[in-house]
Structure formats: structure tokens, C-alpha cells
Design a protein around this motif. Structure first.
Motif, PDB file in Angstrom:
ATOM      1  N   ILE A 208       0.654  -1.069  -0.118  1.00 12.87           N
ATOM      2  CA  ILE A 208      -0.113   0.188  -0.323  1.00 12.87           C
ATOM      3  C   ILE A 208       0.848   1.019   0.165  1.00 12.87           C
ATOM      4  CG2 ILE A 208      -1.465   1.300   1.540  1.00 12.87           C
ATOM      5  CD1 ILE A 208      -2.741  -1.415   2.565  1.00 12.87           C
ATOM      6  N   PRO A 209       1.943   1.548   0.233  1.00 10.43           N
ATOM      7  CA  PRO A 209       2.864   2.262   0.265  1.00 10.43           C
ATOM      8  C   PRO A 209       2.950   3.604  -0.474  1.00 10.43           C
ATOM      9  CG  PRO A 209       3.390   1.586   2.791  1.00 10.43           C
ATOM     10  CD  PRO A 209       2.385   0.519   1.698  1.00 10.43           C
ATOM     11  N   GLY A 210       3.865   1.952  -1.093  1.00  8.76           N
ATOM     12  CA  GLY A 210       4.808   2.108  -2.367  1.00  8.76           C
ATOM     13  C   GLY A 210       3.152   2.635  -3.266  1.00  8.76           C
ATOM     14  N   SER A 234      -0.016   6.862   9.241  1.00  8.97           N
ATOM     15  CA  SER A 234      -0.582   6.072   9.389  1.00  8.97           C
ATOM     16  C   SER A 234      -0.480   5.426  10.675  1.00  8.97           C
ATOM     17  CB  SER A 234      -0.909   4.696   8.356  1.00  8.97           C
ATOM     18  OG  SER A 234      -0.847   5.568   6.803  1.00  8.97           O
ATOM     19  N   SER A 235       0.884   4.249  11.387  1.00  7.20           N
ATOM     20  CA  SER A 235       1.021   3.613  11.888  1.00  7.20           C
ATOM     21  C   SER A 235       0.789   4.698  13.102  1.00  7.20           C
ATOM     22  CB  SER A 235       2.742   3.636  12.511  1.00  7.20           C
ATOM     23  OG  SER A 235       2.839   2.856  10.475  1.00  7.20           O
ATOM     24  N   VAL A 236       1.193   6.131  13.380  1.00  7.68           N
ATOM     25  CA  VAL A 236       1.559   6.668  14.954  1.00  7.68           C
ATOM     26  C   VAL A 236      -0.836   7.015  14.738  1.00  7.68           C
ATOM     27  CG1 VAL A 236       1.104   8.987  15.360  1.00  7.68           C
ATOM     28  CG2 VAL A 236       3.043   8.150  14.701  1.00  7.68           C
ATOM     29  N   ILE A 237      -1.366   7.311  13.893  1.00  7.41           N
ATOM     30  CA  ILE A 237      -2.540   7.258  13.274  1.00  7.41           C
ATOM     31  C   ILE A 237      -3.558   6.338  14.072  1.00  7.41           C
ATOM     32  CG2 ILE A 237      -4.596   7.648  11.987  1.00  7.41           C
ATOM     33  CD1 ILE A 237      -2.640   9.870  10.675  1.00  7.41           C
ATOM     34  N   GLY A 258      -4.648   1.533   4.033  1.00  8.22           N
ATOM     35  CA  GLY A 258      -6.155   1.823   3.170  1.00  8.22           C
ATOM     36  C   GLY A 258      -7.166   2.775   3.183  1.00  8.22           C
ATOM     37  N   ILE A 259      -6.718   3.147   3.953  1.00  8.30           N
ATOM     38  CA  ILE A 259      -7.883   5.072   4.042  1.00  8.30           C
ATOM     39  C   ILE A 259      -6.913   6.074   2.824  1.00  8.30           C
ATOM     40  CG2 ILE A 259      -9.231   7.063   4.913  1.00  8.30           C
ATOM     41  CD1 ILE A 259      -9.701   4.641   7.012  1.00  8.30           C
ATOM     42  N   PHE A 261      -4.357   5.869   0.823  1.00 11.75           N
ATOM     43  CA  PHE A 261      -4.644   4.813  -0.665  1.00 11.75           C
ATOM     44  C   PHE A 261      -6.202   5.702  -1.538  1.00 11.75           C
ATOM     45  CE2 PHE A 261      -5.858   2.331  -4.280  1.00 11.75           C
ATOM     46  CZ  PHE A 261      -4.414   2.212  -5.037  1.00 11.75           C
ATOM     47  N   GLY A 262      -6.700   5.024  -0.638  1.00 12.85           N
ATOM     48  CA  GLY A 262      -8.954   5.804  -1.343  1.00 12.85           C
ATOM     49  C   GLY A 262      -8.385   7.328  -1.945  1.00 12.85           C
ATOM     50  N   LEU A 263      -7.918   7.855  -0.175  1.00 14.59           N
ATOM     51  CA  LEU A 263      -7.971   9.646  -0.276  1.00 14.59           C
ATOM     52  C   LEU A 263      -7.428   9.922  -1.620  1.00 14.59           C
ATOM     53  CD1 LEU A 263      -7.892  10.534   2.940  1.00 14.59           C
ATOM     54  CD2 LEU A 263     -10.090  10.686   1.342  1.00 14.59           C
ATOM     55  N   VAL A 264      -5.886   9.796  -1.710  1.00 15.44           N
ATOM     56  CA  VAL A 264      -4.656   9.678  -2.857  1.00 15.44           C
ATOM     57  C   VAL A 264      -6.020   9.143  -3.964  1.00 15.44           C
ATOM     58  CG1 VAL A 264      -2.951   9.197  -3.346  1.00 15.44           C
ATOM     59  CG2 VAL A 264      -2.981   9.694  -1.413  1.00 15.44           C
ATOM     60  N   TYR A 265      -6.260   8.300  -4.364  1.00 16.24           N
ATOM     61  CA  TYR A 265      -6.802   8.009  -5.478  1.00 16.24           C
ATOM     62  C   TYR A 265      -7.672   8.463  -6.096  1.00 16.24           C
ATOM     63  CZ  TYR A 265      -9.690   4.211  -8.541  1.00 16.24           C
ATOM     64  OH  TYR A 265      -9.725   3.523  -9.467  1.00 16.24           O
ATOM     65  N   LEU A 266      -8.835   8.840  -5.219  1.00 21.00           N
ATOM     66  CA  LEU A 266      -9.779   9.519  -5.522  1.00 21.00           C
ATOM     67  C   LEU A 266      -9.763  11.498  -5.676  1.00 21.00           C
ATOM     68  CD1 LEU A 266     -12.422   8.710  -2.721  1.00 21.00           C
ATOM     69  CD2 LEU A 266     -12.889   7.935  -5.328  1.00 21.00           C
ATOM     70  N   PHE A 267      -8.491  11.604  -4.809  1.00 14.54           N
ATOM     71  CA  PHE A 267      -8.419  13.058  -4.630  1.00 14.54           C
ATOM     72  C   PHE A 267      -7.047  13.705  -4.748  1.00 14.54           C
ATOM     73  CE2 PHE A 267     -11.928  12.551  -1.941  1.00 14.54           C
ATOM     74  CZ  PHE A 267     -12.861  12.747  -2.683  1.00 14.54           C
ATOM     75  N   GLY A 268      -5.761  12.866  -5.370  1.00 11.80           N
ATOM     76  CA  GLY A 268      -4.342  12.693  -5.752  1.00 11.80           C
ATOM     77  C   GLY A 268      -4.406  13.974  -6.412  1.00 11.80           C
ATOM     78  N   PRO A 269      -3.712  15.301  -6.660  1.00 10.20           N
ATOM     79  CA  PRO A 269      -3.832  15.970  -7.863  1.00 10.20           C
ATOM     80  C   PRO A 269      -2.359  16.160  -8.968  1.00 10.20           C
ATOM     81  CG  PRO A 269      -1.848  15.599  -5.554  1.00 10.20           C
ATOM     82  CD  PRO A 269      -2.478  14.613  -5.277  1.00 10.20           C
ATOM     83  N   GLY A 270      -1.831  14.959  -9.007  1.00 13.34           N
ATOM     84  CA  GLY A 270      -1.753  14.550 -10.278  1.00 13.34           C
ATOM     85  C   GLY A 270      -3.044  13.015 -11.047  1.00 13.34           C
ATOM     86  N   HIS A 271      -3.100  12.394 -10.487  1.00 12.42           N
ATOM     87  CA  HIS A 271      -3.920  11.084 -10.851  1.00 12.42           C
ATOM     88  C   HIS A 271      -5.262  10.543 -10.222  1.00 12.42           C
ATOM     89  CE1 HIS A 271       0.049  10.664 -13.839  1.00 12.42           C
ATOM     90  NE2 HIS A 271       0.643  10.741 -12.621  1.00 12.42           N
TER      91      HIS A 271
END
Length: 291
Positions: A208-210, A234-237, A258-259, A261-271
Motif C-alpha cells: 500500500i505505501p508504495g 498511518s502507524s501513529v494515527i 488503506g484509507i 490510499f483511497g483518499l489519494v486515489y480519489l483526490f490525488g493532485p496528479g492522478h
């Protein structure tokens, strides 16, 4: 309760402090390796190796030797068996991976069930980060440092291997050897994360991180900074949420990743899907106004 009290309260307990240290080390090392696993396309291989090391870990426990030795032996054994099954030409790679890792994982479960032990070996399957001892942290730190040092020293070779194995061979490097080293590091990293999330969820920390960082940048060196940062955050939160919601710490850490990743997948600035759709709608509106 003040915000400072909320942040400090979990660490009134030493087991939470040990859990945080172990989780940060394991997640950062997993995140570093995940950058190469995502580029090489070894997500399934990561799943296979992380499950296949289970019988090795149990046998190491029985023989009284370090878990890492058994894990590496069975990690390499799994890769060899996958190659042997695939070489028949009648079984595709994904099927070979599924057959080998499930069989070895089942062997590990059987060994756990028949091994008399004062230690709950089921913690290997599901993790037990709150039970991490100082010895566990030392082992995690040594394995993590070993993996991180090799990844950093061989960074250029691994990156070239991930992008173009043919060119790697053309300039005199041995792609097969580089692949074996990566698989060995994968086995060691799986052991590093066992205590935190268990074998079942290790693959999540390895991928997931990669994958999240890949959505945020096209530059590999930047990926190597973003992925560990996301994993550490993510570990701290995840640990805070687990403490205050009384849920599984390992599960919460992976869920947080996972959350993210989901946020970046939906709202990532590039993709990001939503970001791209809004950008396209804006460009169409601008084109209509100009015309």
C-alpha cells in the motif's frame, strides 16, 4: 481533556511506547521495499512470500533458532517451488503462486496446531504488537536496519532492475542475482512486520505505501520519501485510533494505510479520479467560453 493529554495518555503505558517504536520501524522498512515491489510488479509475490514464511518461522521456533533464518529459507524455497511449477508451461504464474503459498501457509498452520508451546504462535498469524518485548524490538531494529542498508546501498541497481532488466544485463549486472537479493529482503521484511500485523496483513504494509506514493509522483527518489512518510503517519494515527477505540492495533494501522490510499486515489493532485474529472470539466468549460 486537553489535546496534549490526549496525545500523551497512551504512552503512560510502556507497552504502547514499545508498540509505537516497533510499528514505526516495521512500517518504514516495509514502505521502502514496497517502492520496488510496486515497480517490479511483485504484489502477488509479496503475498506469497509473506505467507510462505510461516512454516519456516514455526520450525525456527521449534529448533530454537532466530525466526529470520527459517523465514529466509522458506521464502527462497517458495520462490523456487513457484518457478518449478511454472516451468511446466501448463500452469500460469498466478496459479503457481496461489498453489505454493497456500500450501506452505497451510503447512505452517498445521505445525502451529501440533506444536506444544507456552508462546501463542497464533500471534504470528494475526500479530501482537501490544505484546512486543524489548527483545522483539531489538530483533525488529536489527532486521529493519539490515534491509534498509542493503536497499540504500544497492538503490541504483535495484531501480534499474525494476525498470529494465534487459538493460541491467546489458551493462554487466546480473538481473537474476538482483531478483534473488530482493526476494531475500522481502523474506526478512516479512519477519520484521510479523510482530506488528501478523502474516495475514503483512502484504498490505508491503504494497500500500508504495502504491500510494506511485499515485503522487513519477519520480522514484520522491517515492522513497513519500512512501515511508505515509507509512509512519498511518502507524501513529492507527495506534492512537486503536487505543481510543479499543480495536486491533495492527488492523487499524493497515486500515489507515488503506484509507490514505483511497483518499489519494480519489483526490490525488496528479492522478486522482475526482481531481482529474474536475480538471477536465473545468477545461471543457473554459474551451466553451473561448469558442
Amino acid at each position: 481533556m486537553a489535546l496534549v493529554d490526549l496525545l500523551l495518555a497512551p504512552f503512560d503505558y510502556q507497552f504502547m511506547t514499545r508498540a509505537l517504536i516497533a510499528t514505526l520501524i516495521a512500517s518504514i522498512v516495509c514502505a521502502l521495499l514496497s517502492c520496488w515491489l510496486v515497480l517490479v510488479g511483485w504484489s502477488l509475490m509479496g503475498d506469497a512470500v509473506s505467507h510462505a514464511v510461516l512454516p519456516g518461522v514455526v520450525l525456527a521456533y521449534i529448533l530454537g533458532i532466530p525466526f529470520a533464518i527459517g523465514a529466509v529459507v522458506f521464502g527462497i524455497l517458495a520462490v523456487g517451488l513457484i518457478g518449478a511449477v511454472r516451468s511446466t508451461g501448463r500452469v500460469k504464474e498466478d496459479a503457481a503462486i496461489g498453489i505454493v503459498f497456500t500450501t506452505l501457509f497451510a503447512l505452517g498452520l498445521v505445525l502451529i496446531s501440533i506444536t506444544p508451546s507456552q508462546t501463542d504462535l497464533n500471534h504470528i498469524v494475526f500479530g501482537n504488537i501490544l505484546g512486543a518485548s524489548t527483545t522483539d524490538i531489538v530483533q525488529i531494529a536489527i532486521l529493519g536496519a539490515t534491509v534498509a542498508i542493503v536497499l540504500i546501498v544497492k538503490r541504483r541497481d535495484f531501480t534499474l532492475y525494476a525498470f529494465d532488466p534487459v538493460h541491467t544485463h546489458a551493462i554487466g549486472l546480473n538481473p537474476r542475482r538482483l531478483g534473488m537479493i530482493l526476494l531475500g529482503l522481502l523474506a526478512l521484511t516479512a519477519v520484521t512486520a510479523l510482530q506488528v500485523v501478523g502474516i495475514v496483513l503483512v502484504v498490505a504494509m508491503l504494497i500500500i505505501p508504495g502504491a500510494t506514493a506511485r499515485l503522487l509522483t513519477d519520480r522514484f527518489n520522491t517515492m522513497l520519501l513519500i512512501a515511508p512518510s505515509i507509512a509512519a503517519g498511518s502507524s501513529v494515527i492507527g495506534l492512537y485510533l486503536a487505543y481510543y477505540q479499543d480495536t486491533s492495533p495492527g488492523g487499524m494501522v493497515v486500515l489507515t494505510q488503506g484509507i490514505a490510499f483511497g483518499l489519494v486515489y480519489l483526490f490525488g493532485p496528479g492522478h486522482g479520479i475526482v481531481t482529474t474529472a474536475l480538471r477536465s470539466a473545468s477545461e471543457r468549460g473554459r474551451t466553451r467560453r473561448v469558442s
